[in-house]
Design an enzyme around this catalytic site. Sequence first.
Site, mmCIF file in Angstrom:
data_model
loop_
_atom_site.group_PDB
_atom_site.id
_atom_site.type_symbol
_atom_site.label_atom_id
_atom_site.label_comp_id
_atom_site.label_asym_id
_atom_site.label_seq_id
_atom_site.Cartn_x
_atom_site.Cartn_y
_atom_site.Cartn_z
ATOM 1 N N GLU B 49 0.822 -1.217 0.000
ATOM 2 C CA GLU B 49 0.000 0.000 0.000
ATOM 3 C C GLU B 49 0.852 1.262 0.000
ATOM 4 O O GLU B 49 0.458 2.294 -0.536
ATOM 5 C CB GLU B 49 -0.953 0.013 1.196
ATOM 6 C CG GLU B 49 -2.086 -1.006 1.108
ATOM 7 C CD GLU B 49 -1.722 -2.366 1.669
ATOM 8 O OE1 GLU B 49 -0.525 -2.598 1.983
ATOM 9 O OE2 GLU B 49 -2.622 -3.214 1.800
ATOM 10 N N PHE B 111 -11.803 -6.303 14.262
ATOM 11 C CA PHE B 111 -10.760 -6.875 13.421
ATOM 12 C C PHE B 111 -10.375 -5.867 12.330
ATOM 13 O O PHE B 111 -11.233 -5.332 11.645
ATOM 14 C CB PHE B 111 -11.248 -8.184 12.795
ATOM 15 C CG PHE B 111 -10.240 -8.793 11.861
ATOM 16 C CD1 PHE B 111 -9.006 -9.228 12.335
ATOM 17 C CD2 PHE B 111 -10.511 -8.912 10.505
ATOM 18 C CE1 PHE B 111 -8.067 -9.767 11.476
ATOM 19 C CE2 PHE B 111 -9.576 -9.459 9.636
ATOM 20 C CZ PHE B 111 -8.351 -9.896 10.128
ATOM 21 N N GLN B 112 -9.108 -5.600 12.203
ATOM 22 C CA GLN B 112 -8.550 -4.669 11.216
ATOM 23 C C GLN B 112 -9.114 -3.254 11.337
ATOM 24 O O GLN B 112 -9.371 -2.590 10.345
ATOM 25 C CB GLN B 112 -8.718 -5.218 9.798
ATOM 26 C CG GLN B 112 -7.913 -6.501 9.627
ATOM 27 C CD GLN B 112 -7.727 -6.926 8.189
ATOM 28 O OE1 GLN B 112 -8.609 -6.739 7.368
ATOM 29 N NE2 GLN B 112 -6.574 -7.505 7.901
ATOM 30 N N LYS B 161 -17.403 0.023 5.820
ATOM 31 C CA LYS B 161 -17.946 -0.987 4.908
ATOM 32 C C LYS B 161 -19.461 -0.865 4.782
ATOM 33 O O LYS B 161 -20.011 -0.994 3.684
ATOM 34 C CB LYS B 161 -17.553 -2.364 5.429
ATOM 35 C CG LYS B 161 -17.866 -3.496 4.477
ATOM 36 C CD LYS B 161 -17.347 -4.811 5.058
ATOM 37 C CE LYS B 161 -17.949 -6.007 4.343
ATOM 38 N NZ LYS B 161 -17.243 -6.341 3.109
ATOM 39 N N MET B 478 24.594 8.284 2.286
ATOM 40 C CA MET B 478 24.443 9.627 2.845
ATOM 41 C C MET B 478 24.719 9.628 4.348
ATOM 42 O O MET B 478 25.349 10.548 4.877
ATOM 43 C CB MET B 478 23.036 10.157 2.560
ATOM 44 C CG MET B 478 22.844 11.596 2.979
ATOM 45 S SD MET B 478 24.071 12.693 2.257
ATOM 46 C CE MET B 478 23.170 13.300 0.841
HETATM 47 C C1 LIG Z 1 12.662 5.444 5.180
HETATM 48 C C2 LIG Z 1 13.956 6.086 5.519
HETATM 49 N N1 LIG Z 1 14.758 5.526 6.460
HETATM 50 C C3 LIG Z 1 15.945 6.094 6.770
HETATM 51 C C4 LIG Z 1 16.353 7.238 6.159
HETATM 52 C C5 LIG Z 1 17.687 7.881 6.526
HETATM 53 N N2 LIG Z 1 18.591 7.866 5.358
HETATM 54 C C6 LIG Z 1 18.750 8.938 4.560
HETATM 55 S S1 LIG Z 1 19.767 8.640 3.276
HETATM 56 C C7 LIG Z 1 20.049 7.066 3.797
HETATM 57 C C8 LIG Z 1 20.955 6.164 3.017
HETATM 58 C C9 LIG Z 1 20.392 5.776 1.714
HETATM 59 O O1 LIG Z 1 21.190 4.762 1.169
HETATM 60 P P1 LIG Z 1 21.115 4.432 -0.362
HETATM 61 O O2 LIG Z 1 19.725 4.278 -0.798
HETATM 62 O O3 LIG Z 1 22.029 3.303 -0.653
HETATM 63 O O4 LIG Z 1 21.630 5.767 -1.035
HETATM 64 P P2 LIG Z 1 23.109 6.400 -1.066
HETATM 65 O O5 LIG Z 1 23.113 7.492 -0.034
HETATM 66 O O6 LIG Z 1 24.080 5.325 -0.766
HETATM 67 O O7 LIG Z 1 23.211 6.951 -2.431
HETATM 68 C C10 LIG Z 1 19.354 6.801 4.966
HETATM 69 C C11 LIG Z 1 19.408 5.525 5.704
HETATM 70 C C12 LIG Z 1 15.475 7.800 5.205
HETATM 71 N N3 LIG Z 1 15.761 8.933 4.571
HETATM 72 N N4 LIG Z 1 14.309 7.194 4.892
#
Ligand SMILES: Cc1ncc(C[n+]2csc(CCOP(=O)(O)OP(=O)(O)O)c2C)c(N)n1
Lengths: 165, 565
Positions: B49, B111-112, B161, B478
């Site tokens: 979803e 439920f749900q 529903k 990042m």
């Molecule tokens: C749902 C979610 N969880 C955690 C984060 C924190 N976060 C920001 S960038 C990142 C790393 C992303 O890794 P990747 O997709 O491999 O991209 P890269 O930075 O290596 O290009 C994280 C964990 C986020 N932005 N969104």
Amino acid sequence: MKHTITVLVENEFGVLPRVSGLFSGRGFNIESLCVAPTLDPTISRMTIVTCGDDQILEQITKQLNKLVNVIKVIDFTDQPFVQREMAMIKISAEAETRAEILRIVDIFRAKVVDVTPRSYSVEVTGAPEKIDAMIELLRPLGVKELVRSGPIVLGRGAKAWKSAE
Amino acid sequence: MKKTGSQILLECLALEGVETVFGYPGGTVINIYDDLMDSPIHHILTRHEQAAVHAADAYSRVTGKVGVAIATSGPGATNTITGIATAYMDSIPMVIITGQVPTPLIGNDAFQEADMVGITRPITKHNYLVRDVKDLARIVKEAFYIARSGRPGPVLVDLPKDVQMATAVFEYPETVELRGYKPTTAANPRQLEKAVDMILQARKPVIYVGGGATLSDVSEDLKAFAEAIQAPLTTTLMGMASFPKQHPLSVGMLGMHGTFYANMAVTNADLLIALGARFDDRVTGKIATFAPHAKIIHVDVDPTSIKKNVRVDLPVVGVLPDVLPRLVEGLQSQPERLAEAVEATQGWRDQVEEWKQQHPMAYKKTKSTIKPQYVIEKLRELSDDDAIVTTEVGQHQMWTAQFFDFTQPRTFVTSGGLGTMGFGLPAALGAQAAFPKRQVIDVSGDGSFQMNSQELATLVQYRLPVKIVILNNNFLGMVRQWQQLFFDKRYSQTCLELPIDFIKLAEAYGAKGFQATKPEEVEDVIRQGFATPGPVIMEFKIAREENVLPMVPAGAGLNEMVLAS
Ligand SMILES: Cc1ncc(C[n+]2csc(CCOP(=O)(O)OP(=O)(O)O)c2C)c(N)n1
Ligand SMILES: [Mg+2]
């Protein structure tokens, strides 16, 4: 700084949490809140007392205005208004204090609404400061329970706030 | 003739011009799904979803129409939360329909059951629980109106529903009557006069453009305005594609990973004209040193955005399609003063140009490893002009923003406000569903990709030929960059130790995959990927510890950029 805001809202379920959520979601405290329907039963009127600097208040007012269910927001901070609050106070009333309590009740134009051999319950309305003052006088005599409504306000003058004019 | 609630819902959607919806069935929406079989509305079954909501969100971002997603009650509905919050933060017009347990059971921990109106209150523009089928048509009408008007945003309609099964005479209201909701459209003429005056007096003006420009489709007006006053123009991540970086007045993106010259221009400006932007902390850096010499004009449709984060000298509440032409008109009605102002700001434009020459956007090329920036540049070179690019969140997102030169509005789809990993793939799905013939590219990281990789199935099933570019650094890059710069290189939980065979993963779903490990393979892989029909993964093993630069460290001022490692 204390601010008093009046909010006209749709009289529907779920509106109160929208308004209160605005405050809590931003870490602002609501000091008091009164709500009841207006002359037009589809509209409720809220009176909210809150604390914060002018910038915070401006944000709150704008955010309130943004809610779909909010019809009008009036900030009374810079306008003359009449403010009234009601309190009910249960006081221990022993033989030696009964007369003193009644004298205070009289001075504040309050009213005894319930009596037992050991207590008085009194009702008082007025500006919040007046209620504060009365409580201070009663406190040494033994206040057992206190309930305050929080203030409601009405702007001074002939102009009236009804709905979304 | 009377109709059931679920029939009424679908008729309303059709009358709102909805052609495609994204969703996932379940017990409390089974009636809607039954009636869908007899409806002209096209439904795309995602595999989660959250993905349905992101897809509907991106559908809206690329078309400008209201996106629609459907989910069942309870877990289906709670799975939509990240999607709704993502759309809310970026002001995307959407209507989310969730099933709810029958009204007599509401509040019983049935439920749900999940209190969706309560849960989504802070992340929707508005929401509704429909208690009576007689209210349904009006509510749907209002939901669409609220979603798309004023500052747009997601609206949730929670539909029990029994209301779906109850019957009523269907009548779609012509107009919406909401006494508490009257968004401003036309700006106050006196404010506009003042703005014109401030612009004519400025000697170091900068235009700062946000997502509002994208959402209100004002690329042309923006160009006319910038050219009229000849002011350098910077955009946020969300405003990026509304003004081409190749334009001589463009100084690219500002903020944390903005260009040196955009941040210098803002820091030294004497007038900042903010258009549909909200002074987000990723944009301003330390507030105290943000545009310290500038007067600020802030044009926004949402009064709550104005003066929220920064002081504003001239607030203008209004929409850009109204404000920009009126500003241009106001300026051109004083041709002498305008000509004088343009001449007097020549020195400023020269200064900005000098900053551009001093530190252009650049990176060090290497023979041995693939530089991510190089992949992005090649992608731009080899993709269609009107290609739509979505991203996940992380370094790859910032490199895309920095090195992909977008030339057309609504071609860059990214989660700016919430920064949602896992957004890009379902977003690409939604964009491709809207434009089956255009190139749609998801620039992804190896971490983010795994947050919604199940949507490969949806792409293959619906023949949506999305091209997925994975910039694989085997890191949550990042976060690793922050750890390197601010935590002494202590890489806590950011190395994705297990190497994934993305090519095999693509094949498992019936898609194709290609991989490049050396710089000289990059171009071939991109060409092959674009030439291959259907969904494709193009994986690039990139320099693992490459950083996104320039960077304004969190809490620092825009003038305190780190330019090189
Ligand atoms: C749902 C979610 N969880 C955690 C984060 C924190 N976060 C920001 S960038 C990142 C790393 C992303 O890794 P990747 O997709 O491999 O991209 P890269 O930075 O290596 O290009 C994280 C964990 C986020 N932005 N969104
Ligand atoms: Mg990575």
